[in-house]
Design a protein around this motif. Structure first.
Motif, PDB file in Angstrom:
ATOM      1  N   UNK A 155     -13.271  -1.056  28.399  1.00  0.00           N
ATOM      2  CA  UNK A 155     -13.306   0.584  28.302  1.00  0.00           C
ATOM      3  C   UNK A 155     -12.702   1.237  29.601  1.00  0.00           C
ATOM      4  N   UNK A 156     -11.706   2.060  29.366  1.00  0.00           N
ATOM      5  CA  UNK A 156     -11.098   2.422  30.696  1.00  0.00           C
ATOM      6  C   UNK A 156     -11.301   3.984  30.697  1.00  0.00           C
TER       7      UNK A 156
ATOM      8  N   UNK B 182      -6.058  -5.308  14.977  1.00  0.00           N
ATOM      9  CA  UNK B 182      -6.195  -3.952  15.412  1.00  0.00           C
ATOM     10  C   UNK B 182      -7.401  -3.642  15.966  1.00  0.00           C
ATOM     11  N   UNK B 183      -7.140  -2.967  17.252  1.00  0.00           N
ATOM     12  CA  UNK B 183      -8.151  -2.604  18.319  1.00  0.00           C
ATOM     13  C   UNK B 183      -8.213  -1.017  18.259  1.00  0.00           C
ATOM     14  N   UNK B 184      -9.412  -0.620  17.472  1.00  0.00           N
ATOM     15  CA  UNK B 184      -9.788   0.674  17.666  1.00  0.00           C
ATOM     16  C   UNK B 184     -11.307   0.910  18.758  1.00  0.00           C
ATOM     17  N   UNK B 185     -12.202   0.138  18.241  1.00  0.00           N
ATOM     18  CA  UNK B 185     -13.374   0.168  19.145  1.00  0.00           C
ATOM     19  C   UNK B 185     -12.983  -0.958  20.081  1.00  0.00           C
ATOM     20  N   UNK B 186     -13.900  -1.031  21.093  1.00  0.00           N
ATOM     21  CA  UNK B 186     -13.802  -1.826  22.175  1.00  0.00           C
ATOM     22  C   UNK B 186     -14.619  -3.007  22.138  1.00  0.00           C
ATOM     23  N   UNK B 187     -15.544  -3.087  21.045  1.00  0.00           N
ATOM     24  CA  UNK B 187     -16.474  -4.123  21.030  1.00  0.00           C
ATOM     25  C   UNK B 187     -15.971  -4.874  19.550  1.00  0.00           C
TER      26      UNK B 187
END
Lengths: 142, 142
Positions: free
Chosen positions: A81-82, B74-79
């Motif tokens: 997270x940035x 695909x990356x939307x949330x960091x986890x």
DNA sequence: TATTAATATAAACTTATTATTAAATCAAAC
DNA sequence: GTTTGATTTAATAATAAGTTTATATTAATA
């Protein structure tokens, strides 16, 4: 310094956050640098000024700032997270070589897509990935 | 089924991946459902058909498919990393209530931003967050 | 000064992902 | 059909990294 400690202290007070030395320094750093650090990077950077700064303080502080809408969280990679102080809509470019994140202006007032009619949109994100100018230049010099 | 097991078998062969039962089934699932599951969700879903399927197989398979450019990460949330079969450019909307991810069409041929002149762009991503129609409707009925 | 909140420290936790290894499956040759 | 060798899978354990918690200490406010 565009954002003086005095102004940021006032900002913290307005948000109901006690303006501790650590909070002011961390906010000052983010407000005066166009950067997109991870929590870890904030810790590393701020240790120079605040040698006793702890991990937990950084996490709590950043979360408090996001909660108070003073910072924006950005997600590009799934494992980090940035944070950034710039709350205005803009895009992000992350260089796959050096990891640097760049801002860019882009029109966010895209007409609402048909598929999302009736949806409530709270947050719009645009990010690109690739190789930045500086890394491309380095490559040529090899 | 738009994508038959036969066609997908051929696709796997072309990519140099042995068309095992597990690979065909997982690919078939992703190719025939407009979904964006996490590895965990793939495991949960496919266990119905493949009761002995293991976590490691799912991770290996999904990674192999991404490597072979048969799936897109695909990356939307960091986890969480999500996967989808649809390789064409499009945006994603994630509902903050139910977690569902929706596709939407959007023009990706945005003129290259000035700030990125000289940059090499490999990947463009657009995602929105908010509340989907279905969750908004539920809220009203309370 | 008393009270309240914030920080420092270290340890613990969470969770997605990967490594390991034995068993199973498959392709191909015999 | 059987054997052989290589690939794939299953199951478990291990990894790893970011994040959170507990507690004692310190700092800020009234």
């Amino acid at each position: 310094m565009k954002n003086s400690a005095e102004r940021l202290t006032e900002e913290l007070n307005k948000k109901g956050l006690r303006p501790s030395h650590q909070r002011i320094k961390i906010l000052e750093y983010l407000a005066n640098h166009p950067c997109h650090p991870t929590a870890e990077q904030v810790l590393f950077e701020m240790k120079k000024e605040l040698p006793t700064l702890s991990k937990s303080t950084v996490y709590k502080t950043l979360n408090a700032f996001v909660e108070a809408e003073m910072l924006r969280e950005i997600t590009i990679e799934n494992n980090e997270v940035r944070y950034e102080y710039n709350l205005a809509d803009h895009g992000h470019f992350k260089c796959e070589k050096c990891g640097e994140v760049y801002d860019f202006e882009i029109d966010f007032d895209i007409s609402q897509p048909e598929e999302l009619s009736g949806f409530k949109i709270n947050d719009k994100n645009i990010y690109f990935k690739g190789v930045c100018k500086s890394c491309l230049k380095k490559k040529q010099n090899i």
